[in-house]
Structure formats: structure tokens, C-alpha cells
Write a protein that holds these residues in place. Structure first.
Motif, mmCIF file in Angstrom:
data_model
loop_
_atom_site.group_PDB
_atom_site.id
_atom_site.type_symbol
_atom_site.label_atom_id
_atom_site.label_comp_id
_atom_site.label_asym_id
_atom_site.label_seq_id
_atom_site.Cartn_x
_atom_site.Cartn_y
_atom_site.Cartn_z
ATOM 1 N N LYS A 118 -10.269 -10.385 -26.633
ATOM 2 C CA LYS A 118 -10.824 -11.741 -26.537
ATOM 3 C C LYS A 118 -11.716 -11.857 -25.306
ATOM 4 O O LYS A 118 -12.792 -12.418 -25.359
ATOM 5 N N SER A 119 -11.241 -11.337 -24.184
ATOM 6 C CA SER A 119 -12.039 -11.315 -22.958
ATOM 7 C C SER A 119 -11.478 -10.249 -22.031
ATOM 8 O O SER A 119 -10.317 -9.860 -22.136
ATOM 9 N N ILE A 120 -12.328 -9.787 -21.134
ATOM 10 C CA ILE A 120 -11.916 -8.779 -20.161
ATOM 11 C C ILE A 120 -11.959 -9.442 -18.788
ATOM 12 O O ILE A 120 -13.030 -9.811 -18.303
ATOM 13 N N ASN A 121 -10.800 -9.592 -18.214
ATOM 14 C CA ASN A 121 -10.668 -10.248 -16.919
ATOM 15 C C ASN A 121 -10.472 -9.210 -15.823
ATOM 16 O O ASN A 121 -10.381 -8.007 -16.081
ATOM 17 N N GLU A 122 -10.378 -9.672 -14.591
ATOM 18 C CA GLU A 122 -10.139 -8.791 -13.455
ATOM 19 C C GLU A 122 -8.802 -8.068 -13.628
ATOM 20 O O GLU A 122 -7.825 -8.657 -14.092
ATOM 21 N N ALA A 123 -8.761 -6.796 -13.273
ATOM 22 C CA ALA A 123 -7.520 -6.016 -13.366
ATOM 23 C C ALA A 123 -6.499 -6.578 -12.384
ATOM 24 O O ALA A 123 -6.837 -6.929 -11.254
ATOM 25 N N ARG A 124 -5.254 -6.674 -12.859
ATOM 26 C CA ARG A 124 -4.164 -7.172 -12.018
ATOM 27 C C ARG A 124 -2.999 -6.211 -12.078
ATOM 28 O O ARG A 124 -2.873 -5.429 -13.023
ATOM 29 N N PRO A 125 -2.103 -6.282 -11.094
ATOM 30 C CA PRO A 125 -0.948 -5.376 -11.090
ATOM 31 C C PRO A 125 -0.043 -5.592 -12.299
ATOM 32 O O PRO A 125 0.163 -6.729 -12.748
ATOM 33 N N ASP A 126 0.495 -4.494 -12.824
ATOM 34 C CA ASP A 126 1.484 -4.528 -13.891
ATOM 35 C C ASP A 126 2.726 -5.233 -13.351
ATOM 36 O O ASP A 126 3.214 -4.893 -12.263
ATOM 37 N N ASP A 129 5.682 -4.990 -14.237
ATOM 38 C CA ASP A 129 6.852 -4.114 -14.235
ATOM 39 C C ASP A 129 6.922 -3.228 -13.003
ATOM 40 O O ASP A 129 7.994 -2.999 -12.454
ATOM 41 N N ASN A 130 5.761 -2.703 -12.549
ATOM 42 C CA ASN A 130 5.809 -1.721 -11.462
ATOM 43 C C ASN A 130 4.787 -1.943 -10.350
ATOM 44 O O ASN A 130 4.740 -1.177 -9.397
ATOM 45 N N GLY A 131 3.960 -2.963 -10.471
ATOM 46 C CA GLY A 131 2.987 -3.273 -9.427
ATOM 47 C C GLY A 131 1.727 -2.422 -9.445
ATOM 48 O O GLY A 131 0.811 -2.644 -8.657
ATOM 49 N N LYS A 132 1.655 -1.431 -10.346
ATOM 50 C CA LYS A 132 0.475 -0.559 -10.418
ATOM 51 C C LYS A 132 -0.685 -1.290 -11.091
ATOM 52 O O LYS A 132 -0.481 -2.117 -11.979
ATOM 53 N N ILE A 133 -1.885 -0.959 -10.662
ATOM 54 C CA ILE A 133 -3.085 -1.432 -11.355
ATOM 55 C C ILE A 133 -3.642 -0.236 -12.114
ATOM 56 O O ILE A 133 -4.023 0.771 -11.512
ATOM 57 N N TYR A 134 -3.639 -0.330 -13.428
ATOM 58 C CA TYR A 134 -4.084 0.769 -14.278
ATOM 59 C C TYR A 134 -5.578 0.661 -14.551
ATOM 60 O O TYR A 134 -6.123 -0.434 -14.705
#
Length: 88
Positions: A31-39, A41-46
Motif C-alpha cells: 500500500k505504501s513504503i514508509n521509513e524503516a523502523r525497528p522490529d 520483536d528484536n529491535g533490529k532494522i531489516y
């Protein structure tokens, strides 16, 4: 953000440490691509890769038949379910 999501299944992954987790497989319309944010569950940004469907198998480079069959099924399901626009 995703829209029109469809569950395809999951893979149960067992790490060498014995830890297990499920990798859920879904298809969805973006639908849209927003800024990457931390997961959450684990705080990682993929990282994210936006590629044409015909390049997905090459990008993921699964070595096993089961993984490649799963990708074939997902690509077939997405082609039947969605219409695609070309993106420059």
C-alpha cells in the motif's frame, strides 16, 4: 504498509543452537513504503529489497528444493491474485 494479505504457510527453522522459530510466508499488496523502523520483536532494522517477482528466487538464492517450491507457489499465487504496475 500492506493491504490484501494472504497467508501461505510457514517454515519451522531450527538453529544450530536448538532455538526454533517460525518464518511466516504471506503475499500482500504494498500500500505504501514508509521509513524503516525497528522490529518490535528484536529491535533490529531489516533491509528491504524491491525487485520484480521474476528476480526473487535469484535474490534469495535458496539451496533446497522445499524453499524454491515455496517461492514458486508464492509467485504463482501472487500472479493469480494481483495485477502489477511497472515501476521505474
Amino acid at each position: 504498509e500492506l493491504d490484501d494479505c494472504h497467508y501461505l504457510g510457514y517454515l519451522l527453522v531450527t538453529e544450530v543452537t536448538g532455538e526454533q522459530y517460525a518464518q511466516v510466508r504471506m503475499i500482500a499488496r504494498i500500500k505504501s513504503i514508509n521509513e524503516a523502523r525497528p522490529d518490535i520483536d528484536n529491535g533490529k532494522i531489516y533491509g528491504r529489497e524491491l525487485v520484480p517477482m521474476e528476480n526473487v528466487k535469484k535474490l534469495l538464492n535458496y539451496k533446497d528444493d522445499a524453499g524454491n517450491m515455496m517461492l514458486d507457489d508464492a509467485i504463482e499465487a501472487a500472479n493469480k491474485k494481483y495485477t502489477f504496475e511497472m515501476i521505474d
